[in-house]
Design a protein around this motif. Structure first.
Motif, short mmCIF file in Angstrom:
data_model
loop_
_atom_site.label_atom_id
_atom_site.label_comp_id
_atom_site.label_asym_id
_atom_site.label_seq_id
_atom_site.Cartn_x
_atom_site.Cartn_y
_atom_site.Cartn_z
N TYR A 76 0.83 -1.20 0.00
CA TYR A 76 0.00 0.00 0.00
C TYR A 76 0.87 1.26 0.00
O TYR A 76 1.70 1.46 0.89
N LEU A 77 0.69 2.07 -1.04
CA LEU A 77 1.44 3.32 -1.16
C LEU A 77 0.45 4.46 -1.26
O LEU A 77 -0.65 4.29 -1.77
N SER A 78 0.82 5.65 -0.78
CA SER A 78 -0.11 6.77 -0.86
C SER A 78 0.66 8.08 -0.83
O SER A 78 1.75 8.17 -0.25
N GLU A 79 0.09 9.08 -1.51
CA GLU A 79 0.65 10.44 -1.47
C GLU A 79 0.31 11.10 -0.14
O GLU A 79 0.89 12.11 0.23
N GLU A 80 -0.68 10.54 0.54
CA GLU A 80 -1.12 11.16 1.80
C GLU A 80 -0.06 11.01 2.87
O GLU A 80 0.74 10.08 2.84
N SER A 81 -0.09 11.93 3.83
CA SER A 81 0.89 11.87 4.92
C SER A 81 0.60 10.66 5.80
O SER A 81 -0.54 10.16 5.82
N ILE A 82 1.60 10.23 6.54
CA ILE A 82 1.38 9.05 7.39
C ILE A 82 0.34 9.36 8.47
O ILE A 82 -0.42 8.49 8.86
N LEU A 83 0.28 10.62 8.89
CA LEU A 83 -0.74 11.00 9.87
C LEU A 83 -2.13 10.81 9.27
O LEU A 83 -3.04 10.24 9.90
N GLU A 84 -2.31 11.25 8.02
CA GLU A 84 -3.61 11.11 7.36
C GLU A 84 -3.96 9.63 7.14
O GLU A 84 -5.10 9.22 7.34
N VAL A 85 -2.97 8.85 6.73
CA VAL A 85 -3.25 7.42 6.48
C VAL A 85 -3.68 6.74 7.78
O VAL A 85 -4.69 6.03 7.82
N ALA A 86 -2.96 7.00 8.87
CA ALA A 86 -3.33 6.36 10.14
C ALA A 86 -4.71 6.83 10.60
O ALA A 86 -5.50 6.04 11.14
N MET A 87 -5.02 8.09 10.33
CA MET A 87 -6.32 8.63 10.77
C MET A 87 -7.51 8.11 9.96
O MET A 87 -8.66 8.31 10.35
N GLN A 88 -7.23 7.43 8.85
CA GLN A 88 -8.33 6.79 8.11
C GLN A 88 -9.04 5.76 8.99
O GLN A 88 -10.14 5.32 8.70
N ALA A 89 -8.38 5.37 10.08
CA ALA A 89 -8.99 4.41 11.01
C ALA A 89 -10.32 4.91 11.56
O ALA A 89 -11.21 4.13 11.87
N PHE A 90 -10.46 6.23 11.66
CA PHE A 90 -11.65 6.80 12.32
C PHE A 90 -12.75 7.06 11.29
O PHE A 90 -13.08 8.21 10.99
#
Ligand code: ADP
Ligand code: MG
Length: 217
Positions: A76-90
């Motif tokens: 899984y790769l993304s342009e989004e920041s790691i903070l944004e990716v982790a926050m997808q949890a919510f």
């Protein structure tokens, strides 16, 4: 909570499990131990629903939600920041946040009591869910897993596989599923992060009585 009943599963002619049974109860912590290729990861995939049993069944209680960390997440790769990716949890909180933003935009064009009322209700709901504290919580988890404060705004795709895996682990922990399936969770962790994970899971269990874990090593 989750029951495996007379499970049979074959890859071609080879039986991976033949009439296997396992009952997972709240607060169970189960370590799956076996040599390479004996079917640990496959069992987790069957529980997660990626493969269907050839015989028997898996029954889950209604409130059972599964978080599954596996090696596929490496891709899984993304342009989004790691903070944004982790926050997808919510998921729930993010959906409310999106609605709040839409209303705020609408209010710039037309300000009505009806919109203000909707906004207030959504903001209250967001507050009750702890929405305003989620960013700080996510930062704390990512930093616990070894990221520096400066790293948090950098795109996920800039990080190596091992570090991306830690982001996916953070996301799964933040979603607080009732059943955590962790397939070789410490593969990409250094000693401080392994100790952090141990401590986190220990406290998670204390706070969440419905916590269950299966770890594949
Ligand atoms: N999709 C598949 N098709 C056929 N064989 C598979 C597949 N996935 C895994 N296997 C085989 O099933 C066995 C168990 O694999 P796996 O569950 O990954 O083992 P473990 O996680 O215990 O190392 C291995 O022999 C592997 O080669
Ligand atoms: Mg495996």
């Amino acid at each position: 909570m989750l029951s495996i009943n007379n499970l049979s599963f074959f890859f071609g002619e080879r039986a991976m499990y033949d009439s296997a049974n396992l009952h997972i109860k709240p607060n169970d912590k189960i370590g799956l131990i076996g040599a390479n290729g004996t079917g640990k990861s496959t069992l987790l995939r069957i529980i997660h629903g990626e493969y269907s049993p050839d015989g028997g069944s898996i029954s889950k209680s209604k409130d059972c939600t599964i978080g599954f960390l596996n090696q596929d997440l490496l891709s899984y790769l993304s342009e989004e920041s790691i903070l944004e990716v982790a926050m997808q949890a919510f998921e729930k909180e993010n959906a409310i946040q999106k609605k709040i933003n839409e209303i705020l935009e609408q209010m710039e064009v037309e300000y009505t009591d009806d919109l203000l009322d909707k906004l207030t209700k959504l903001q209250e709901e967001f507050d009750i869910l702890g929405g305003y504290g989620l960013e700080a919580k996510t930062e704390a988890i990512l930093e616990g897993l070894g990221f520096s404060t400066q790293d948090l705004r950098k795109p996920l795709k800039q990080f190596s596989g091992g570090w991306r895996m830690r982001v996916m682990l953070a996301k799964i922990l933040l979603a607080k599923p009732s059943l955590l399936l962790l397939d070789e969770p410490t593969n990409h962790l250094d000693l401080p992060s392994i100790l952090w994970l141990e401590e986190y899971i220990y406290n998670y269990q204390e706070q969440w009585l419905s916590f269950r874990m299966i770890a594949g090593f």
